[in-house]
Motif scaffolding. Sequence first.
Motif, PDB file in Angstrom:
ATOM      1  N   SER A  41       0.812  -1.219   0.000  1.00 36.30           N
ATOM      2  CA  SER A  41       0.000   0.000   0.000  1.00 36.30           C
ATOM      3  C   SER A  41       0.843   1.264   0.000  1.00 36.30           C
ATOM      4  CB  SER A  41      -0.916   0.015   1.226  1.00 36.30           C
ATOM      5  OG  SER A  41      -0.140   0.101   2.405  1.00 36.30           O
TER       6      SER A  41
ATOM      7  N   ASP B  35       2.018   2.550   2.634  1.00 35.11           N
ATOM      8  CA  ASP B  35       1.812   3.227   3.912  1.00 35.11           C
ATOM      9  C   ASP B  35       3.085   3.231   4.755  1.00 35.11           C
ATOM     10  OD1 ASP B  35      -0.819   3.581   3.241  1.00 35.11           O
ATOM     11  OD2 ASP B  35      -1.621   2.189   4.720  1.00 35.11           O
TER      12      ASP B  35
ATOM     13  N   ARG C 226      -1.128   5.453  10.152  1.00 37.77           N
ATOM     14  CA  ARG C 226      -0.517   5.175   8.860  1.00 37.77           C
ATOM     15  C   ARG C 226      -0.705   6.371   7.942  1.00 37.77           C
ATOM     16  NH1 ARG C 226       0.466  -0.168   8.239  1.00 37.77           N
ATOM     17  NH2 ARG C 226      -0.387  -1.497   9.852  1.00 37.77           N
ATOM     18  N   PHE C 227       0.227   6.501   7.037  1.00 37.03           N
ATOM     19  CA  PHE C 227       0.175   7.598   6.075  1.00 37.03           C
ATOM     20  C   PHE C 227       0.831   7.130   4.791  1.00 37.03           C
ATOM     21  CE2 PHE C 227       2.995  10.975   4.413  1.00 37.03           C
ATOM     22  CZ  PHE C 227       2.033  11.742   3.794  1.00 37.03           C
ATOM     23  N   ASP C 228       0.203   7.424   3.675  1.00 34.72           N
ATOM     24  CA  ASP C 228       0.740   7.060   2.364  1.00 34.72           C
ATOM     25  C   ASP C 228       1.324   8.300   1.705  1.00 34.72           C
ATOM     26  OD1 ASP C 228       1.352   6.184  -0.162  1.00 34.72           O
ATOM     27  OD2 ASP C 228      -0.656   5.477  -0.653  1.00 34.72           O
TER      28      ASP C 228
ATOM     29  N   ASP D 254       0.423   9.169  -1.957  1.00 37.88           N
ATOM     30  CA  ASP D 254      -0.941   9.560  -2.305  1.00 37.88           C
ATOM     31  C   ASP D 254      -0.912  10.959  -2.907  1.00 37.88           C
ATOM     32  OD1 ASP D 254      -3.596  10.309  -2.435  1.00 37.88           O
ATOM     33  OD2 ASP D 254      -4.049   9.822  -0.352  1.00 37.88           O
TER      34      ASP D 254
ATOM     35  N   ASP E  31      -7.737   7.651   7.432  1.00 40.57           N
ATOM     36  CA  ASP E  31      -7.785   6.611   8.461  1.00 40.57           C
ATOM     37  C   ASP E  31      -8.860   7.007   9.465  1.00 40.57           C
ATOM     38  OD1 ASP E  31      -7.434   4.933  10.646  1.00 40.57           O
ATOM     39  OD2 ASP E  31      -5.262   5.212  10.750  1.00 40.57           O
TER      40      ASP E  31
END
Length: 143
Positions: A8, A10, A27-29, A32, A86
């Motif tokens: 993903s 993340d 979590r952080f992408d 994105d 999230d």
Amino acid sequence: MASIKINSGDKVYDIEDENGVVRGQIRFDASDINITQRIDAFQNNMSIWMDELSQREGDVTDDDFAKILVEYDAKLKAELNTLLDDENASDVVFGNKSCLSTYNGEFFIERFVKAFLPIIQKDAKKEAEKMAKRRDAYISQVK
């Protein structure tokens, strides 16, 4: 049944209190591409809502203002959840506390944003640079 696993992208961050106790993880992408728009929306909405709170404080009774604080607490937490994509991020960060609780006159959400926003902006910038490098390599092959 077969399954397909994907990466993903993340990045996981432990959220710790001042005593080093891990409250949880968010979590952080960084890849994105919509994150910059969500950061801008978050900062804009937070600024607007904080101004609204300041304006409303003197116009209502203490009981009514307490209800307004609960309303804005929910709005700000929802906005943080949207920012990080999230639905549980605000629960991890704030637990049962209001994000409008203060310490040394500074709101909890402000302290979190000061600590976390520079990190996600830095990670997003790094990922954007990698994406641009890959894009440029691809475009040079097509020419």
